[in-house]
Design a protein around this motif. Structure first.
Motif, PDB file in Angstrom:
ATOM      1  N   GLU A 295      -0.959   3.711  -8.813  1.00  0.00           N
ATOM      2  CA  GLU A 295      -2.226   4.869  -9.870  1.00  0.00           C
ATOM      3  C   GLU A 295      -3.425   4.075 -10.193  1.00  0.00           C
ATOM      4  N   GLU A 296      -3.054   2.781 -10.392  1.00  0.00           N
ATOM      5  CA  GLU A 296      -3.918   2.169 -11.026  1.00  0.00           C
ATOM      6  C   GLU A 296      -5.486   2.340  -9.816  1.00  0.00           C
ATOM      7  N   LEU A 297      -5.454   2.243  -9.286  1.00  0.00           N
ATOM      8  CA  LEU A 297      -5.833   1.979  -7.824  1.00  0.00           C
ATOM      9  C   LEU A 297      -7.252   3.081  -8.152  1.00  0.00           C
ATOM     10  N   ARG A 298      -6.762   4.258  -8.346  1.00  0.00           N
ATOM     11  CA  ARG A 298      -7.392   5.106  -8.642  1.00  0.00           C
ATOM     12  C   ARG A 298      -8.460   5.607  -7.078  1.00  0.00           C
ATOM     13  N   LEU A 299      -7.412   6.418  -6.412  1.00  0.00           N
ATOM     14  CA  LEU A 299      -7.594   6.616  -5.198  1.00  0.00           C
ATOM     15  C   LEU A 299      -7.768   7.395  -5.043  1.00  0.00           C
ATOM     16  N   ALA A 300      -9.093   8.256  -3.615  1.00  0.00           N
ATOM     17  CA  ALA A 300      -8.790   9.997  -3.901  1.00  0.00           C
ATOM     18  C   ALA A 300      -7.654  10.303  -2.827  1.00  0.00           C
ATOM     19  N   PRO A 301      -7.089  11.481  -3.416  1.00  0.00           N
ATOM     20  CA  PRO A 301      -6.110  11.872  -3.305  1.00  0.00           C
ATOM     21  C   PRO A 301      -5.444  12.025  -2.187  1.00  0.00           C
ATOM     22  N   GLU A 302      -6.357  12.256  -1.022  1.00  0.00           N
ATOM     23  CA  GLU A 302      -6.351  12.128   0.327  1.00  0.00           C
ATOM     24  C   GLU A 302      -5.798  10.581   0.722  1.00  0.00           C
ATOM     25  N   GLU A 303      -6.807  10.137   0.417  1.00  0.00           N
ATOM     26  CA  GLU A 303      -6.762   8.720   0.485  1.00  0.00           C
ATOM     27  C   GLU A 303      -5.204   7.725   0.036  1.00  0.00           C
ATOM     28  N   MET A 304      -5.152   8.348  -1.096  1.00  0.00           N
ATOM     29  CA  MET A 304      -3.423   8.048  -1.706  1.00  0.00           C
ATOM     30  C   MET A 304      -2.184   8.527  -1.065  1.00  0.00           C
ATOM     31  N   VAL A 305      -2.684   8.931   0.038  1.00  0.00           N
ATOM     32  CA  VAL A 305      -1.777   9.903   1.013  1.00  0.00           C
ATOM     33  C   VAL A 305      -1.946   9.407   1.891  1.00  0.00           C
ATOM     34  N   HIS A 306      -2.864   8.721   2.209  1.00  0.00           N
ATOM     35  CA  HIS A 306      -2.714   8.077   3.909  1.00  0.00           C
ATOM     36  C   HIS A 306      -2.167   6.521   3.458  1.00  0.00           C
ATOM     37  N   VAL A 307      -2.461   5.931   2.590  1.00  0.00           N
ATOM     38  CA  VAL A 307      -2.025   4.591   1.842  1.00  0.00           C
ATOM     39  C   VAL A 307      -0.147   4.886   2.355  1.00  0.00           C
ATOM     40  N   LEU A 308      -0.072   6.061   1.188  1.00  0.00           N
ATOM     41  CA  LEU A 308       1.892   6.164   1.210  1.00  0.00           C
ATOM     42  C   LEU A 308       2.556   6.316   2.239  1.00  0.00           C
ATOM     43  N   ARG A 309       1.573   7.038   3.713  1.00  0.00           N
ATOM     44  CA  ARG A 309       2.341   7.135   4.773  1.00  0.00           C
ATOM     45  C   ARG A 309       2.422   6.049   5.710  1.00  0.00           C
ATOM     46  N   GLY A 310       1.311   4.787   5.684  1.00  0.00           N
ATOM     47  CA  GLY A 310       0.941   3.442   6.003  1.00  0.00           C
ATOM     48  C   GLY A 310       2.640   2.863   5.613  1.00  0.00           C
ATOM     49  N   TYR A 311       2.441   3.012   4.819  1.00  0.00           N
ATOM     50  CA  TYR A 311       3.612   1.674   3.849  1.00  0.00           C
ATOM     51  C   TYR A 311       4.757   2.738   4.324  1.00  0.00           C
ATOM     52  N   THR A 312       5.424   4.193   4.627  1.00  0.00           N
ATOM     53  CA  THR A 312       6.594   4.192   4.717  1.00  0.00           C
ATOM     54  C   THR A 312       6.992   4.205   6.448  1.00  0.00           C
ATOM     55  N   ALA A 313       5.891   4.587   6.847  1.00  0.00           N
ATOM     56  CA  ALA A 313       6.002   3.918   8.186  1.00  0.00           C
ATOM     57  C   ALA A 313       6.068   2.383   8.159  1.00  0.00           C
ATOM     58  N   PHE A 314       5.507   1.681   8.014  1.00  0.00           N
ATOM     59  CA  PHE A 314       5.989   0.152   8.410  1.00  0.00           C
ATOM     60  C   PHE A 314       7.844   0.356   7.223  1.00  0.00           C
ATOM     61  N   MET A 315       7.253   0.610   6.805  1.00  0.00           N
ATOM     62  CA  MET A 315       9.039   0.026   6.318  1.00  0.00           C
ATOM     63  C   MET A 315      10.154   0.593   7.201  1.00  0.00           C
ATOM     64  N   VAL A 316       9.879   2.185   7.059  1.00  0.00           N
ATOM     65  CA  VAL A 316      10.838   2.316   8.731  1.00  0.00           C
ATOM     66  C   VAL A 316      10.846   2.068   9.654  1.00  0.00           C
ATOM     67  N   GLY A 317       9.528   1.698  10.022  1.00  0.00           N
ATOM     68  CA  GLY A 317       9.772   0.662  11.253  1.00  0.00           C
ATOM     69  C   GLY A 317      10.786  -0.417  11.110  1.00  0.00           C
ATOM     70  N   SER A 318       9.950  -1.157  10.128  1.00  0.00           N
ATOM     71  CA  SER A 318      10.542  -2.670  10.363  1.00  0.00           C
ATOM     72  C   SER A 318      11.871  -2.598   9.797  1.00  0.00           C
ATOM     73  N   ILE A 319      12.944  -1.590   9.213  1.00  0.00           N
ATOM     74  CA  ILE A 319      14.049  -1.473   8.857  1.00  0.00           C
ATOM     75  C   ILE A 319      14.741  -1.480   9.914  1.00  0.00           C
ATOM     76  N   MET A 320      14.360  -0.133  10.240  1.00  0.00           N
ATOM     77  CA  MET A 320      14.900  -0.075  12.028  1.00  0.00           C
ATOM     78  C   MET A 320      15.194  -0.735  12.562  1.00  0.00           C
ATOM     79  N   ARG A 321      14.629  -1.918  12.583  1.00  0.00           N
ATOM     80  CA  ARG A 321      14.364  -2.553  13.515  1.00  0.00           C
ATOM     81  C   ARG A 321      15.894  -3.736  13.236  1.00  0.00           C
ATOM     82  N   GLU A 322      15.531  -4.074  11.980  1.00  0.00           N
ATOM     83  CA  GLU A 322      16.177  -5.541  11.192  1.00  0.00           C
ATOM     84  C   GLU A 322      18.447  -4.459  11.672  1.00  0.00           C
ATOM     85  N   LEU A 323      18.153  -3.349  11.220  1.00  0.00           N
ATOM     86  CA  LEU A 323      18.669  -3.156  11.479  1.00  0.00           C
ATOM     87  C   LEU A 323      19.957  -2.471  13.157  1.00  0.00           C
TER      88      LEU A 323
END
Length: 232
Positions: free
Chosen positions: A130-158
């Motif tokens: 929130e402190e980055l003051r990104l536009a809502p659309e960019e916040m969602v882009h960051v969220l989905r990029g982060y989520t994709a990394f988390m899902v991919g790396s954890i699925m691989r690890e498991l």
């Protein structure tokens, strides 16, 4: 004890939450492919049809398992520390939950849900930024990029994605030699690292790559972590 007075084998005090908790235990023990409502009923010492007093079908039960695991993650509070520290703590909490439930947690990563727990997971991620003051659309882009990394790396690890699995030193050496035998200079140079996996190091490297990249994009200093985050 199972009460038989109703003629339906309903256990006294059995609730949807207890049914889901039993399903989590079973899936953690044997994996989702070996799970069935019939086996769950046997585990709970009730008749098969009694489960339908608590869940309408298997798919709904698996959704419930995913929701329960997600709801059980203690995401850090947003207050205190920079956004970089908060997103690291957020990632560590998510990965720790996955490692506690290596066979059941892939349900969290592969079943779409609109549950309150899923919304809270998204809200907590966005709050870290929130402190980055990104536009809502960019916040969602960051969220989905982060989520994709988390899902991919954890699925691989498991072990649910392209994964070499645990290997002893001889197997790693054989794999290294097989990769190097290609004769390609890039593959030869990286063969010892391609042949084996250090999940802690790779997870932290990928996460820091995202954090440093986002910091550079928005024009703020990158704060390197003080040491390797062993709790991940």
């Amino acid at each position: 004890m199972t009460a038989r007075g109703t003629g339906r084998g309903r256990r006294v005090g059995l609730t949807r939450e207890k049914v889901i908790a039993a399903a989590v235990t079973m899936i953690d023990r044997a994996g989702p492919d070996a799970f069935s409502l019939r086996k769950l009923a046997t585990e709970l010492d009730i008749e098969n049809m009694s489960l339908y007093n608590h869940v309408p079908n298997k798919e709904a039960l698996l959704d419930g398992v995913a929701e329960a695991l997600l709801a059980g993650i203690a995401f850090p509070e947003e207050e205190g520390g920079s956004w970089q520290k908060r997103i690291r703590a957020h990632a560590a909490a998510f990965r720790a939950a996955a490692k506690r439930h290596p066979k059941a947690f892939p349900l969290v990563l592969t079943r779409p849900t609109q549950s309150p727990a899923a919304l809270e997971a998204m809200r907590s991620t966005l709050a870290c930024l929130e402190e980055l003051r990104l536009a809502p659309e960019e916040m969602v882009h960051v969220l989905r990029g982060y989520t994709a990394f988390m899902v991919g790396s954890i699925m691989r690890e498991l072990g649910y994605a392209i994964y070499l699995g645990a290997m002893d030193s001889d197997q790693v050496q054989q794999r290294t030699e097989a990769i190097a035998a290609s004769g390609d200079p890039i593959l030869t140079a990286t063969a010892p690292y391609l042949a084996d996996s250090d999940h802690d190091a790779e997870f932290q490297y990928g996460l820091e790559l995202m954090i440093s990249g986002l910091a550079a994009k928005v024009g703020v200093p990158y704060e390197a972590p003080p040491a390797r985050i062993s709790s991940m």
